[in-house]
Enzyme design. Sequence first.
Site, short mmCIF file in Angstrom:
data_model
loop_
_atom_site.label_atom_id
_atom_site.label_comp_id
_atom_site.label_asym_id
_atom_site.label_seq_id
_atom_site.Cartn_x
_atom_site.Cartn_y
_atom_site.Cartn_z
N LYS A 23 0.82 -1.22 0.00
CA LYS A 23 0.00 0.00 0.00
C LYS A 23 0.86 1.27 0.00
CE LYS A 23 -2.28 -0.89 3.87
NZ LYS A 23 -1.69 -2.16 4.30
N ARG B 169 -9.11 1.14 9.35
CA ARG B 169 -8.72 -0.24 9.62
C ARG B 169 -9.77 -0.97 10.44
NH1 ARG B 169 -2.80 0.69 9.12
NH2 ARG B 169 -1.67 -1.26 9.17
N ARG C 95 11.44 -6.75 4.45
CA ARG C 95 11.43 -5.33 4.82
C ARG C 95 12.11 -5.12 6.17
NH1 ARG C 95 5.74 -2.35 4.82
NH2 ARG C 95 5.52 -3.16 6.91
N ARG D 180 12.27 -2.03 10.57
CA ARG D 180 11.06 -1.61 11.29
C ARG D 180 10.83 -2.55 12.47
NH1 ARG D 180 5.75 0.05 7.91
NH2 ARG D 180 4.78 -1.00 9.66
N ARG E 239 0.02 -8.78 13.43
CA ARG E 239 -0.53 -7.75 12.53
C ARG E 239 -1.48 -8.38 11.52
NH1 ARG E 239 4.41 -5.17 10.19
NH2 ARG E 239 2.99 -3.68 9.22
#
Length: 188
Positions: free
Chosen positions: A14, A89, A128, A134, A145
């Site tokens: 996204k 969300r 990632r 992160r 998540r």
Amino acid sequence: MFNLILFGPPGAGKGTQAGKLAGKFGWKHISTGDILREEIKRGTALGLEVKSAMDCGQLVPDELLIEIMESVFLTDNLTKGYVLDGFPRTIHQAEELDKMLNKYGQKVSQVISLEVNEEELVHRLLKRALEQGRKDDTEEVIKNRLLQYHQHTKPLIEYYKAKRVFNEVHGLGTIDDIFKSICSIIVV
Ligand code: AMP
């Protein structure tokens, strides 16, 4: 004014696609994840409040997100259109977004969902983690998540289908191919 919700699970791409769309169409890219990470970096009261939830992959309480979005609508110049990345969300957030937009005589123009299978999502998020470091990209947090997505966010698909603004795009392939698919169904 055109507004687009880029929808999908964590790792669907996204952020990348929203950035490209903002560049192409001159829209503002509104990422609630980026806004929250910036608050944490600056050490604000809001940042302190949301840090632990974000670090373990929980959703931040709806009321905080709604306040953030209210202030975005008040202070940002959105006249050229905008793309929402990571908001709403939950159904409650979606209902509140509708109310906010209604105040400005707007409604959600289009929702585009990036479809990516679970295996690929986990693979991308772990990659990632190595590239960007992160904190919420560890295997355990990733699982949480995705769980949050299934429990709280996925029901939005039906919510937006009922409003006839929902579209799907295959989120597999090169960034440019996915971008082309998205652009081909945008009805500005
Ligand atoms: P993202 O960068 O969009 O993956 O968001 C990172 C984290 O920020 C999420 O795992 C949540 O903890 C928090 N977050 C971002 N947007 C929202 C939202 N709309 N509602 C609740 N929590 C959010």
